[in-house]
Design an enzyme around this catalytic site. Sequence first.
Site, PDB file in Angstrom:
ATOM      1  N   PHE A 113      47.342  29.333 -21.492  1.00 45.00           N
ATOM      2  CA  PHE A 113      47.493  27.881 -21.500  1.00 45.00           C
ATOM      3  C   PHE A 113      48.974  27.553 -21.588  1.00 45.00           C
ATOM      4  O   PHE A 113      49.682  28.089 -22.445  1.00 45.00           O
ATOM      5  CB  PHE A 113      46.733  27.276 -22.678  1.00 45.00           C
ATOM      6  CG  PHE A 113      46.601  25.790 -22.584  1.00 45.00           C
ATOM      7  CD1 PHE A 113      45.858  25.216 -21.571  1.00 45.00           C
ATOM      8  CD2 PHE A 113      47.227  24.962 -23.497  1.00 45.00           C
ATOM      9  CE1 PHE A 113      45.733  23.838 -21.466  1.00 45.00           C
ATOM     10  CE2 PHE A 113      47.120  23.582 -23.400  1.00 45.00           C
ATOM     11  CZ  PHE A 113      46.371  23.018 -22.381  1.00 45.00           C
ATOM     12  N   ASP A 184      44.754  33.364 -29.219  1.00 44.99           N
ATOM     13  CA  ASP A 184      44.384  31.950 -29.157  1.00 44.99           C
ATOM     14  C   ASP A 184      42.894  31.886 -28.830  1.00 44.99           C
ATOM     15  O   ASP A 184      42.458  32.352 -27.772  1.00 44.99           O
ATOM     16  CB  ASP A 184      45.216  31.245 -28.082  1.00 44.99           C
ATOM     17  CG  ASP A 184      44.971  29.741 -28.052  1.00 44.99           C
ATOM     18  OD1 ASP A 184      43.892  29.292 -28.465  1.00 44.99           O
ATOM     19  OD2 ASP A 184      45.863  29.013 -27.569  1.00 44.99           O
ATOM     20  N   TYR A 209      38.139  20.817 -31.637  1.00 46.65           N
ATOM     21  CA  TYR A 209      37.594  19.655 -30.916  1.00 46.65           C
ATOM     22  C   TYR A 209      36.857  20.030 -29.647  1.00 46.65           C
ATOM     23  O   TYR A 209      36.245  19.185 -29.015  1.00 46.65           O
ATOM     24  CB  TYR A 209      38.710  18.650 -30.594  1.00 46.65           C
ATOM     25  CG  TYR A 209      39.896  19.234 -29.847  1.00 46.65           C
ATOM     26  CD1 TYR A 209      39.867  19.417 -28.470  1.00 46.65           C
ATOM     27  CD2 TYR A 209      41.049  19.593 -30.534  1.00 46.65           C
ATOM     28  CE1 TYR A 209      40.958  19.950 -27.799  1.00 46.65           C
ATOM     29  CE2 TYR A 209      42.140  20.122 -29.876  1.00 46.65           C
ATOM     30  CZ  TYR A 209      42.092  20.296 -28.507  1.00 46.65           C
ATOM     31  OH  TYR A 209      43.166  20.828 -27.839  1.00 46.65           O
ATOM     32  N   LYS A 210      36.876  21.297 -29.258  1.00 47.41           N
ATOM     33  CA  LYS A 210      36.162  21.723 -28.062  1.00 47.41           C
ATOM     34  C   LYS A 210      34.729  22.111 -28.443  1.00 47.41           C
ATOM     35  O   LYS A 210      33.913  21.256 -28.765  1.00 47.41           O
ATOM     36  CB  LYS A 210      36.908  22.879 -27.391  1.00 47.41           C
ATOM     37  CG  LYS A 210      38.318  22.539 -26.901  1.00 47.41           C
ATOM     38  CD  LYS A 210      38.966  23.728 -26.229  1.00 47.41           C
ATOM     39  CE  LYS A 210      40.448  23.524 -25.949  1.00 47.41           C
ATOM     40  NZ  LYS A 210      40.733  22.470 -24.972  1.00 47.41           N
ATOM     41  N   ARG A 355      35.768  22.796 -13.440  1.00 40.25           N
ATOM     42  CA  ARG A 355      35.306  23.529 -14.623  1.00 40.25           C
ATOM     43  C   ARG A 355      34.040  22.898 -15.188  1.00 40.25           C
ATOM     44  O   ARG A 355      33.909  21.675 -15.258  1.00 40.25           O
ATOM     45  CB  ARG A 355      36.366  23.507 -15.730  1.00 40.25           C
ATOM     46  CG  ARG A 355      37.645  24.205 -15.422  1.00 40.25           C
ATOM     47  CD  ARG A 355      38.451  24.441 -16.701  1.00 40.25           C
ATOM     48  NE  ARG A 355      38.508  23.271 -17.580  1.00 40.25           N
ATOM     49  CZ  ARG A 355      39.065  23.279 -18.788  1.00 40.25           C
ATOM     50  NH1 ARG A 355      39.584  24.401 -19.264  1.00 40.25           N
ATOM     51  NH2 ARG A 355      39.100  22.190 -19.534  1.00 40.25           N
TER      52      ARG A 355
END
Length: 396
Positions: A113, A184, A209-210, A355
């Site tokens: 990322f 990560d 939050y995912k 996605r």
Amino acid sequence: MTDFTQTRQQFILPEGVCYLDGNSLGPLPKATSARVAQTVSDEWGAHLITAWNSCDWMAKPRALGDRIGRLIGAEPGHTVIGDTLSIKVFQALAAALKLNPDRRVILSDTGNFPSDLYIAEGLLKLLPVGYELRTVAPEDVAAHITEDVAVTLLTEVDYRTGRRHDMAALTKRAHDCGALTVWDLAHSAGAFAVDLAGCSADFAVGCTYKYLNAGPGAPAFIYVSPRHAERAEPALAGWLGHKMPFAFDIDYKAGDGIDRMRVGTPPVIQMAALEAALDIWDTVDMQALRTRALELGDRFIARVEAATDLVLVTPRDPSQRGSQVSFAHPEGYAIMQALIARGVIGDFRAPDILRFGITPLYLDETDIDHAADQLIDIVATDAWDREEFKQRKAVT
């Protein structure tokens, strides 16, 4: 065995919406609003500043960290929540470099990322000349873990393709070469069982939050292995990481173990939302979750590939993928916007990737089939080929 029909009932899912974007932002648990309201009214409102003691606000970062720790295979007492993921990446990376002072290379991959790479670049600008951020293709990481590498900085699941690194093998390779590891887990925590302790990982970070459904802006977490917990030096020496925060010493003295990785004041209201979400996760068997996610993912892949020319970029081998399915198409952005307009929400990642998050807590075969059918129809009829679907929005 987890009953996913029951977990589905614990989320607010807007009527007419098929939500396959939990890998970016999880939906709202039904219990969250009441839990947050309770924190605001019954705790903050009724107790004012005394709530830090009477409502255990100060202890919650560690308590919530341990609840996440169960999902990521962490030893109790070695995970804490707070701040943002970027801050936690900075902390972990800086601490790892300090623990390996004779080496100067951070090794990452080109699929990482970008924010993680930005953090690494920014950190290196603060260090003496001679440090290097080295990036290689994801599949070439193992071959490039050499004797000059201080630390590897890897996101376990590629945010675009869903490709999954072999944490155990790469961590062993790093240790055999004298390097440390920072993992990560942004696309791992809540997607499948992680085994930090079993893999002997050194540091790990992630967001809530995912897949963990704690809401926009929810705090991040950091894990430090027991073997480093009393030696890791936090580059961001915040007052709540101090050994005695309320002694108000002018000089910093690192707290014990994972406490030293605390920085600023914990986000109390957001912690309430995380607490409500974790109540659901406390009932989830991670192996059952993984089995179900792979079944739904394979079903989606089969239907889409049988009827479109979209190119699968997610590995077919279940052991090599996370809990998302990604397809590539030159008009991927417009296709996704057309899909969202029909109530099927996924997302787009440049340059050409659609996605789809496969989240069994609230998705079933009906959702998967509906999403696939809508995607197939949009591609077959060129329904994406409208100017309104080609206008780029601020968030893709």
